[in-house]
Each structure stands twice: as C-alpha cells, then as structure tokens.
Design a protein around this motif. Structure first.
Motif, PDB file in Angstrom:
ATOM      1  N   ALA A 120       0.821  -1.208   0.000  1.00  0.00           N
ATOM      2  CA  ALA A 120       0.000   0.000   0.000  1.00  0.00           C
ATOM      3  C   ALA A 120       0.857   1.261   0.000  1.00  0.00           C
ATOM      4  N   LEU A 121       2.094   1.146   0.461  1.00  0.00           N
ATOM      5  CA  LEU A 121       3.020   2.282   0.506  1.00  0.00           C
ATOM      6  C   LEU A 121       3.969   2.304  -0.681  1.00  0.00           C
ATOM      7  N   SER A 122       3.845   1.310  -1.562  1.00  0.00           N
ATOM      8  CA  SER A 122       4.784   1.200  -2.675  1.00  0.00           C
ATOM      9  C   SER A 122       4.334   2.047  -3.856  1.00  0.00           C
ATOM     10  N   PRO A 123       5.219   2.867  -4.430  1.00  0.00           N
ATOM     11  CA  PRO A 123       4.831   3.708  -5.568  1.00  0.00           C
ATOM     12  C   PRO A 123       4.785   2.965  -6.897  1.00  0.00           C
ATOM     13  N   ASN A 124       5.288   1.732  -6.948  1.00  0.00           N
ATOM     14  CA  ASN A 124       5.409   1.055  -8.244  1.00  0.00           C
ATOM     15  C   ASN A 124       4.586  -0.219  -8.373  1.00  0.00           C
ATOM     16  N   VAL A 125       3.828  -0.586  -7.329  1.00  0.00           N
ATOM     17  CA  VAL A 125       3.037  -1.816  -7.378  1.00  0.00           C
ATOM     18  C   VAL A 125       1.554  -1.457  -7.271  1.00  0.00           C
ATOM     19  N   ARG A 126       0.776  -1.966  -8.224  1.00  0.00           N
ATOM     20  CA  ARG A 126      -0.672  -1.765  -8.226  1.00  0.00           C
ATOM     21  C   ARG A 126      -1.367  -3.131  -8.185  1.00  0.00           C
ATOM     22  N   HIS A 127      -2.658  -3.098  -7.917  1.00  0.00           N
ATOM     23  CA  HIS A 127      -3.439  -4.322  -7.768  1.00  0.00           C
ATOM     24  C   HIS A 127      -4.737  -4.180  -8.542  1.00  0.00           C
ATOM     25  N   LEU A 128      -5.106  -5.233  -9.253  1.00  0.00           N
ATOM     26  CA  LEU A 128      -6.363  -5.257  -9.983  1.00  0.00           C
ATOM     27  C   LEU A 128      -7.058  -6.582  -9.711  1.00  0.00           C
ATOM     28  N   GLU A 129      -8.319  -6.527  -9.380  1.00  0.00           N
ATOM     29  CA  GLU A 129      -9.102  -7.732  -9.169  1.00  0.00           C
ATOM     30  C   GLU A 129      -9.786  -8.087 -10.488  1.00  0.00           C
ATOM     31  N   ALA A 130      -9.339  -9.168 -11.106  1.00  0.00           N
ATOM     32  CA  ALA A 130      -9.864  -9.539 -12.417  1.00  0.00           C
ATOM     33  C   ALA A 130      -9.550 -10.998 -12.711  1.00  0.00           C
ATOM     34  N   THR A 131     -10.304 -11.570 -13.622  1.00  0.00           N
ATOM     35  CA  THR A 131     -10.028 -12.906 -14.128  1.00  0.00           C
ATOM     36  C   THR A 131      -9.243 -12.777 -15.424  1.00  0.00           C
ATOM     37  N   VAL A 132      -8.104 -13.421 -15.510  1.00  0.00           N
ATOM     38  CA  VAL A 132      -7.296 -13.391 -16.740  1.00  0.00           C
ATOM     39  C   VAL A 132      -7.858 -14.437 -17.688  1.00  0.00           C
ATOM     40  N   ASP A 133      -8.365 -13.975 -18.829  1.00  0.00           N
ATOM     41  CA  ASP A 133      -8.984 -14.863 -19.802  1.00  0.00           C
ATOM     42  C   ASP A 133      -7.975 -15.458 -20.770  1.00  0.00           C
ATOM     43  N   SER A 134      -6.923 -14.702 -21.120  1.00  0.00           N
ATOM     44  CA  SER A 134      -5.925 -15.197 -22.071  1.00  0.00           C
ATOM     45  C   SER A 134      -4.639 -14.417 -21.922  1.00  0.00           C
ATOM     46  N   VAL A 135      -3.559 -15.064 -22.309  1.00  0.00           N
ATOM     47  CA  VAL A 135      -2.232 -14.434 -22.342  1.00  0.00           C
ATOM     48  C   VAL A 135      -1.622 -14.764 -23.701  1.00  0.00           C
ATOM     49  N   GLU A 136      -1.250 -13.759 -24.471  1.00  0.00           N
ATOM     50  CA  GLU A 136      -0.652 -14.002 -25.774  1.00  0.00           C
ATOM     51  C   GLU A 136       0.595 -13.148 -25.951  1.00  0.00           C
ATOM     52  N   GLU A 137       1.574 -13.728 -26.660  1.00  0.00           N
ATOM     53  CA  GLU A 137       2.806 -12.998 -26.951  1.00  0.00           C
ATOM     54  C   GLU A 137       2.539 -11.916 -27.990  1.00  0.00           C
ATOM     55  N   VAL A 138       3.090 -10.733 -27.763  1.00  0.00           N
ATOM     56  CA  VAL A 138       3.025  -9.635 -28.721  1.00  0.00           C
ATOM     57  C   VAL A 138       4.409  -9.013 -28.793  1.00  0.00           C
ATOM     58  N   ALA A 139       4.543  -8.028 -29.652  1.00  0.00           N
ATOM     59  CA  ALA A 139       5.829  -7.349 -29.760  1.00  0.00           C
ATOM     60  C   ALA A 139       6.220  -6.730 -28.423  1.00  0.00           C
ATOM     61  N   GLU A 140       7.432  -7.004 -28.008  1.00  0.00           N
ATOM     62  CA  GLU A 140       7.981  -6.434 -26.768  1.00  0.00           C
ATOM     63  C   GLU A 140       7.162  -6.803 -25.542  1.00  0.00           C
ATOM     64  N   GLY A 141       6.747  -8.065 -25.466  1.00  0.00           N
ATOM     65  CA  GLY A 141       6.082  -8.474 -24.251  1.00  0.00           C
ATOM     66  C   GLY A 141       4.913  -9.402 -24.486  1.00  0.00           C
ATOM     67  N   ALA A 142       3.870  -9.231 -23.668  1.00  0.00           N
ATOM     68  CA  ALA A 142       2.684 -10.081 -23.744  1.00  0.00           C
ATOM     69  C   ALA A 142       1.457  -9.244 -23.441  1.00  0.00           C
ATOM     70  N   ARG A 143       0.314  -9.727 -23.929  1.00  0.00           N
ATOM     71  CA  ARG A 143      -0.951  -9.021 -23.744  1.00  0.00           C
ATOM     72  C   ARG A 143      -1.915  -9.928 -22.990  1.00  0.00           C
ATOM     73  N   LEU A 144      -2.481  -9.414 -21.918  1.00  0.00           N
ATOM     74  CA  LEU A 144      -3.448 -10.144 -21.117  1.00  0.00           C
ATOM     75  C   LEU A 144      -4.840  -9.588 -21.388  1.00  0.00           C
ATOM     76  N   GLN A 145      -5.786 -10.461 -21.672  1.00  0.00           N
ATOM     77  CA  GLN A 145      -7.188 -10.067 -21.758  1.00  0.00           C
ATOM     78  C   GLN A 145      -7.842 -10.432 -20.433  1.00  0.00           C
ATOM     79  N   MET A 146      -8.530  -9.461 -19.823  1.00  0.00           N
ATOM     80  CA  MET A 146      -9.020  -9.650 -18.465  1.00  0.00           C
ATOM     81  C   MET A 146     -10.484  -9.261 -18.350  1.00  0.00           C
ATOM     82  N   SER A 147     -11.147  -9.895 -17.397  1.00  0.00           N
ATOM     83  CA  SER A 147     -12.536  -9.562 -17.053  1.00  0.00           C
ATOM     84  C   SER A 147     -12.557  -9.110 -15.600  1.00  0.00           C
TER      85      SER A 147
END
Length: 407
Positions: A120-147
């Motif tokens: 909670a005191l960290s400036p660089n860590v965030r939190h999201l409550e979601a279900t990850v539906d898919s993870v796919e490789e893209v240019a320079e990383g990966a893309r997560l589709q979330m609900s």
C-alpha cells in the motif's frame, strides 16, 4: 488486498513492466521483492492481477518452512519451533534439535495482510481484481485479456508476465503421488500440547493399502494446535473419509479429550517427477508450484518459491532477462524421482524409511538435505541410511520408465 487499487476510471489498455497473475504466496512474494522506495534504484512498474472472490481464489491455508535467523516475512510467522518429533508406528520416539534452524508456520491471512500493508506504501506496485482470460505474446512483451469484477473488459500490455496459477492438470510423469490432508485448528479443554516441539510425522495412524499416512501437530499454545491427517497416496479421500481419519487420530491416538474446532483446512499437493516448464513464452514465465517450486519428495513449496522470486527480482532490477531458476537442483530432483518410485512401487516402507533417516541423521542436516542445501558428500552420507538395495534397483529402473499422464 489493500494495495493501491485501480478503479473504474482506469484506461481500457493498461501497461506495466511486470504483470503478476495470482496473489498467492508466489505472486505476493515477487511483488513484495519488486516494491521499492529508494531513489536511484530501478523498480519496475508491477501490476498484480488477483482473481475475484470465488472458486478461482484459494481459501485460507498454512505454509511451513525452515530457515536460520530472521526472515523476510517473520512478521507474519504465527509460530516457530526449534525441536521436531517423529513417531514410528511403534517403539521409541525420535526427537531432534534443529538449531540454528527454526521450523516456521505462516497462515495465508497473516501473510496477505503483511504484504498488502507494505505494498500500500509502494509507488510502483498496483493491484487489480480480475479474471485473466488469455495471455498471448506480442511485440515487446505479452498481452493479457481480463474480465475485472466491475464488468468492464480490459487488456494489459506487460514486458514480462509471471503466472502463478495452478496447472489445469499434472504433466506426464514417471511417478505421481498425491499429498492430501485435512486439518483442524483446535482448542482443548485442558493443556495437551508441548509448545516447544512440532510433531512432524506421527505414523501411529492406520496405514492405507497404498502409500503412507501420518499425523501432523503444530502447537501454538498449551491448549491450541493445528492437527492434521496426511496421506501420500495415489487417490484422495472423500470428505467423510478425512473427517473419520482425523477424528480417529485426535481421539484414539492423541487422546485430546474435549475440544473446540476453531477452523479447518484441506489441501492437495502433487508429488511428481513431471517436468514443470518455467518458461512458456519469450516474455511469459511460471513461478511457484506451477513453476516447479514444490519439492517433489516432501511437498514443501514456500522456501523454493522464495528462491525463485529472489532471483527474478534481482534480474529485473539489474536489467537482465528474468528467467526463473529451478527451485531445486538436478541432483535433488533425481533423488526425489528415485524416492517417489520406490514408495509408489512398495519397494520401501515409507514410515520405516522416514523414521530411520530422522533417527540416524542430525535433524538440522536432514532438513538441509530435504531443502536441497547439502553437498554431494552430505547427500551420500544421508543416502547410506536408506535401504540401499531397493533404492539402487529403483535408480537403475527409472531411465527406462515412460512418462504417462496422471489418471
């Protein structure tokens, strides 16, 4: 978790240097190691994606491990012990002082509270409550589709992704046993527990036709303890089967008398020599149990995932490719394969083997051996106390066994 949360105003496409899927022991340990405040140091942006409350989020559970001195998460340690006890089916009790080590117990609720408070005191860590539906490789990383739980679908682009979710099925293996258990947190009417000693394996339980069983007692006070019934076997029990086995242990073996069941826990840990790939893409990795952090011969995971997350965090801060290391050495995994096969085939008697090792090997050395922290000479010294003939026959047989899916 009370780390800085993303609300409805968040953009449709989110970005982060690091995405952590899952907020269990592995995910929160990595986020905690990547959180930072020091000026001049490189702290990547981190988004922890945690499943909403429901079937995808595990319930409260207990993690145990051993270490010397103070540890990173000591503020969450519920109890710790310097002495361990192992009881054979009959005969003298084996007790050992594990100094300078301590056997530590952390409850997941305490661990999550501690990490959430710090994040909670960290400036660089965030939190999201979601279900990850898919993870796919893209240019320079990966893309997560979330609900997310607010109903608005979102995407996340991350340079690196660390997936801690349990595998859908156990990969093909030569041997797979299941460590499954049911436990009660109890409060007795009278003092019944030795607070200074953890009962690691009590083999006075009725042994199953296949595998082995034992009781496990972690006292947190003279009248309070976690008491569990555990099996290493190919199949799990029914809910009524666990209750009956645990009740027999509590009443007939421990004779605890009148007691209150404060809470319960049930768990299942695969003990397998199946390979657990840690890298599943150019930018996507697995850590924790899904990434091989569990020691196959014991089921302990917490110490292994700490080694993984420590190495990953160091690599990210140094700008290196953060491939998670193997939590256990090739030699340790090979010995585990032999032990699992010897137990599964019935060549060795499990209770006799474990009692013999604890009786003949200094306790602290044996724990270091079980954690894969011993040298080759120390491994050989421990191994000579095992039944050499059956273990050797198993080792020679192992390379010729096919890997099969777990049924």
């Amino acid at each position: 978790m009370s780390a800085r949360k993303l609300g409805r105003e968040a953009p449709v496409v989110l970005k982060a240097d690091v995405a952590v899927i899952g907020a269990g022991a592995a995910g929160l340990s990595l986020a905690h190691r990547l959180s930072g405040h020091a000026s001049g140091a490189r702290f990547p942006s981190v988004l922890v994606v945690d499943a909403p409350p429901g079937p995808l989020r595990p319930g409260p559970r207990t993690w145990c491990f051993w270490e010397a001195g103070r540890g990173r998460f000591d503020a969450a340690v519920r109890s710790q012990w310097r002495h361990l006890r192992v009881r054979p089916p009959a005969g003298p009790v084996v007790e050992g002082d594990i100094a300078p080590l301590r056997y530590k117990m952390i409850r997941s609720d305490d661990f999550e509270y501690l990490v959430a408070r710090d994040l909670a005191l960290s400036p660089n860590v965030r939190h999201l409550e979601a279900t990850v539906d898919s993870v796919e490789e893209v240019a320079e990383g990966a893309r997560l589709q979330m609900s997310p739980s607010d109903g608005h679908h979102r995407a996340l682009h991350a340079r690196w992704v660390f997936d801690t979710r349990p595998l859908g099925s156990i990969p093909a293996a030569r041997t797979t046993l299941l460590q499954h258990f049911h436990g009660w947190f109890v409060r007795t009417a009278r003092p019944a527990f030795d607070c200074g000693t953890a009962e690691l394996m009590d083999f006075r339980t009725a042994q199953p036709c296949e595998g082995l069983s034992f009781g496990y007692v972690l006292p947190t006070g003279p009248r309070e303890a976690l008491v569990e019934y555990t099996e290493f076997s190919p199949q799990v029990l029914t809910a009524s089967g666990y209750e009956a086995a645990l009740r027999r242990y509590v009443e007939d073996v421990l004779s605890l008398g009148d007691l209150e069941i404060v809470a319960t826990e049930t768990g299942l840990i695969p003990m397998t020599d199946a390979p657990m790939p840690r890298r599943i893409g150019t930018s996507v990795f697995r850590i924790g149990a899904a990434g091989g952090a569990t020691r196959p011969s014991t089921g302990y995971t917490f110490a292994g995932l700490q080694r993984q997350t420590r190495a990953v965090a160091a690599a990210l801060r140094q700008g290196r490719r953060p491939v998670p290391p193997a939590a256990h050495s090739l030699r340790a995994r090979t010995m585990d394969s032999v032990l699992l096969r010897a137990l599964d085939s019935g060549r060795v008697d499990g209770p006799d083997l474990f009692c013999r090792l604890f009786a003949r090997v200094p306790a602290a050395r044996l724990l270091r051996f079980l954690d894969g922290r011993t040298s080759l000479l120390e491994d050989l010294a421990v191994g000579r106390h095992a039944p050499v003939g059956p273990m050797l026959r198993t080792a020679l047989e192992l390379p010729h066994l096919p890997r099969r899916p777990f049924a």
